[in-house]
Design an enzyme around this catalytic site. Structure first.
Site, PDB file in Angstrom:
ATOM      1  N   HIS A  25       0.871  -1.181   0.000  1.00 48.12           N
ATOM      2  CA  HIS A  25       0.000   0.000   0.000  1.00 48.12           C
ATOM      3  C   HIS A  25       0.902   1.224   0.000  1.00 48.12           C
ATOM      4  O   HIS A  25       1.900   1.263   0.715  1.00 48.12           O
ATOM      5  CB  HIS A  25      -0.888  -0.065   1.238  1.00 48.12           C
ATOM      6  CG  HIS A  25      -1.829   1.085   1.424  1.00 48.12           C
ATOM      7  ND1 HIS A  25      -2.335   1.838   0.387  1.00 48.12           N
ATOM      8  CD2 HIS A  25      -2.386   1.599   2.555  1.00 48.12           C
ATOM      9  CE1 HIS A  25      -3.148   2.758   0.868  1.00 48.12           C
ATOM     10  NE2 HIS A  25      -3.184   2.634   2.186  1.00 48.12           N
ATOM     11  N   GLU A  59       0.129   4.486   0.762  1.00 45.85           N
ATOM     12  CA  GLU A  59      -0.113   5.599   1.671  1.00 45.85           C
ATOM     13  C   GLU A  59       1.141   5.819   2.517  1.00 45.85           C
ATOM     14  O   GLU A  59       1.854   4.867   2.844  1.00 45.85           O
ATOM     15  CB  GLU A  59      -1.319   5.280   2.560  1.00 45.85           C
ATOM     16  CG  GLU A  59      -2.048   6.495   3.069  1.00 45.85           C
ATOM     17  CD  GLU A  59      -3.400   6.154   3.654  1.00 45.85           C
ATOM     18  OE1 GLU A  59      -4.076   7.093   4.106  1.00 45.85           O
ATOM     19  OE2 GLU A  59      -3.778   4.973   3.670  1.00 45.85           O
ATOM     20  N   ASP A  62       2.062   6.420   5.507  1.00 49.20           N
ATOM     21  CA  ASP A  62       2.383   5.745   6.761  1.00 49.20           C
ATOM     22  C   ASP A  62       2.962   4.354   6.486  1.00 49.20           C
ATOM     23  O   ASP A  62       3.566   3.743   7.367  1.00 49.20           O
ATOM     24  CB  ASP A  62       1.165   5.657   7.677  1.00 49.20           C
ATOM     25  CG  ASP A  62      -0.052   5.045   7.003  1.00 49.20           C
ATOM     26  OD1 ASP A  62      -0.364   5.451   5.869  1.00 49.20           O
ATOM     27  OD2 ASP A  62      -0.709   4.179   7.606  1.00 49.20           O
ATOM     28  N   TYR A 108     -10.865   1.141  14.359  1.00 47.47           N
ATOM     29  CA  TYR A 108     -10.134   1.233  13.092  1.00 47.47           C
ATOM     30  C   TYR A 108     -11.079   0.934  11.932  1.00 47.47           C
ATOM     31  O   TYR A 108     -11.107   1.662  10.937  1.00 47.47           O
ATOM     32  CB  TYR A 108      -8.983   0.232  13.119  1.00 47.47           C
ATOM     33  CG  TYR A 108      -7.981   0.375  12.007  1.00 47.47           C
ATOM     34  CD1 TYR A 108      -6.795   1.070  12.206  1.00 47.47           C
ATOM     35  CD2 TYR A 108      -8.205  -0.184  10.761  1.00 47.47           C
ATOM     36  CE1 TYR A 108      -5.864   1.197  11.190  1.00 47.47           C
ATOM     37  CE2 TYR A 108      -7.288  -0.065   9.738  1.00 47.47           C
ATOM     38  CZ  TYR A 108      -6.122   0.620   9.956  1.00 47.47           C
ATOM     39  OH  TYR A 108      -5.210   0.745   8.948  1.00 47.47           O
ATOM     40  N   HIS A 112      -0.769  -2.005  11.165  1.00 46.68           N
ATOM     41  CA  HIS A 112      -0.852  -1.199  12.380  1.00 46.68           C
ATOM     42  C   HIS A 112      -1.299  -2.083  13.538  1.00 46.68           C
ATOM     43  O   HIS A 112      -2.137  -2.968  13.370  1.00 46.68           O
ATOM     44  CB  HIS A 112      -1.852  -0.049  12.229  1.00 46.68           C
ATOM     45  CG  HIS A 112      -1.508   0.923  11.147  1.00 46.68           C
ATOM     46  ND1 HIS A 112      -0.491   1.851  11.269  1.00 46.68           N
ATOM     47  CD2 HIS A 112      -2.052   1.124   9.919  1.00 46.68           C
ATOM     48  CE1 HIS A 112      -0.421   2.566  10.153  1.00 46.68           C
ATOM     49  NE2 HIS A 112      -1.348   2.145   9.325  1.00 46.68           N
TER      50      HIS A 112
END
Length: 395
Positions: free
Chosen positions: A81, A83, A85, A196, A227
């Site tokens: 991914h 993104e 972060d 989440y 995460h």
């Protein structure tokens, strides 16, 4: 350089990510317990790093990697991914692991180039769903999971070790020295997993169901998300919760969300509370002055009834209520019953506006409650009885 503690997930597989103890806002929702940015190192004849970390945690990640291997020896960087972060440390890492090949999805390749610019020195390979990367004795299978929760999203499955690197699915924003879900109270992990899902993944329920179906044939002993903590003892439980959440299965419980100028709308909120309580329907009251909208959405994730109230200010609903409704509408909960309520002095436009938004969310909207000025004791009783009748007999 101080070499920070890494964690062996299985033989030859290590968590080498970073812990963000102090972040309190992520994607616009509150992260009271911080978060982690999980990066995983797989050591075989070839060495693969699965995802990186947020850019300013690069030193923490590289320190952990260095405790296991020389980071320059990394052969593959898997970008599940793009993104930031997940990918924020990629440019600095590529300056260290100069010969590494970047493995990503088809959309990931486009996003990689768009986000970081066309870097001709980077060796990028886009993989299709089902492609296999042989590392030696270990092999990674890539499965595209688009819109869970970005178009580029994919997961990686380490076949021999039965580990699913699940990207943002099954994650939690939870900073912890412990790395596994069975090392801390399960209710805390499930609460953060629900939060989440409610605040990031909820709009993509149909895609989540497709992803679960695509992954159903895998033998998974460990789920390693991007995460939070790693799942190893309660895998069936978290998959079951995801199936429920993605299907918009609700419980007979109610959320009453409001803002009040001088207390009249608040009086109505507690009249509604009495009606649900009288029906033995669990109910929580959320004053937007003191409750964070992301915490409210965590409760709404499984709530059948959503009641929203506002006074009228300058011919409109109060700003905090408008912000909450905008946030909730974007997260797109389904199969709910809703009720609008509020007090007013002379205009009274807020309740009509609330109704319109609740209808646009696709909710079944019950008859609204409007009160001019301050509700009397008899009016409060009438409201309670009216709502008691409208929500049906729960005995």
């Amino acid at each position: 350089m101080m070499k920070l503690r890494h964690v062996e997930v299985k033989k030859g597989i290590y968590w080498v990510g970073a812990i963000d103890w102090n972040v309190r806002n992520f994607h616009g929702y509150s992260t009271h317990r911080g978060t982690t940015y999980n990066s995983y190192l797989v050591v075989d004849k070839k060495i693969a790093l699965i995802d990186t970390v947020k850019s300013h945690f690069f030193d923490e990640m590289i320190s952990r990697i260095s405790k296991v291997i020389d980071p320059s020896k990394i052969d593959y960087i898997i970008c599940n991914h793009l993104e930031i972060d997940h990918s924020g440390s990629l440019p600095r890492l590529m300056n260290v692991a100069k010969n590494a090949k970047i493995i990503t999805s088809l959309n990931g390749e486009k996003f990689l180039k768009a986000h970081f610019g066309a870097n001709e020195e980077w060796d990028i390979k886009a993989v299709k769903s089902g492609d296999i990367l042989q590392l030696g004795e270990k092999s990674l299978v890539f499965i595209h999971t688009p819109m869970v929760h970005w178009p580029d999203s994919m997961v990686s499955y380490l076949q021999d070790d039965k580990i699913l690197f699940s990207n943002d699915a099954f994650g939690q924003h939870l900073a912890s020295y412990e790395r596994f879900e069975d090392e801390i109270p399960l209710d805390v992990v499930l609460e953060e997993a629900a939060k989440y899902y409610a605040n990031i993944v909820m709009p993509y329920g149909n895609n989540v169901q497709k992803a679960i179906e695509a992954l159903s044939g895998l033998n998974v002993e460990i789920i390693a998300p991007s995460h939070g903590v790693i799942w190893r003892s309660h895998i069936e439980r978290i998959i079951s919760e995801y199936k429920k959440w993605s299907s918009n299965i609700t419980e007979d419980k109610a959320a009453i969300v409001y803002d009040s100028m001088w207390g009249s709308t608040e009086k109505i909120a507690y009249a509604l509370f009495k009606a649900f309580d009288k029906r033995n329907i669990p109910v929580k009251v959320f004053d937007l002055k003191t409750n964070d909208i992301s915490d409210i959405m965590t409760y709404i994730l499984t709530a059948k009834y959503i009641c929203v109230g506002s006074s009228t200010l300058n011919n409109n609903m109060l700003p905090a209520v408008a912000a909450f409704l905008q946030y909730m509408k974007g997260l797109s909960p389904k199969n709910r019953k809703a009720l609008a309520f509020g007090s007013y002095g002379w205009g009274g436009q807020s309740v009509t506006q609330l109704e319109e938004v609740l209808k646009s969310c696709g909710f079944e909207v019950l008859e609204s409650i409007r009160v001019q000025f301050v509700p009397s004791e008899s009016t409060i009783e009438e409201i309670t009885e009216k709502v008691y009748q409208s929500i049906g007999n729960k005995g």
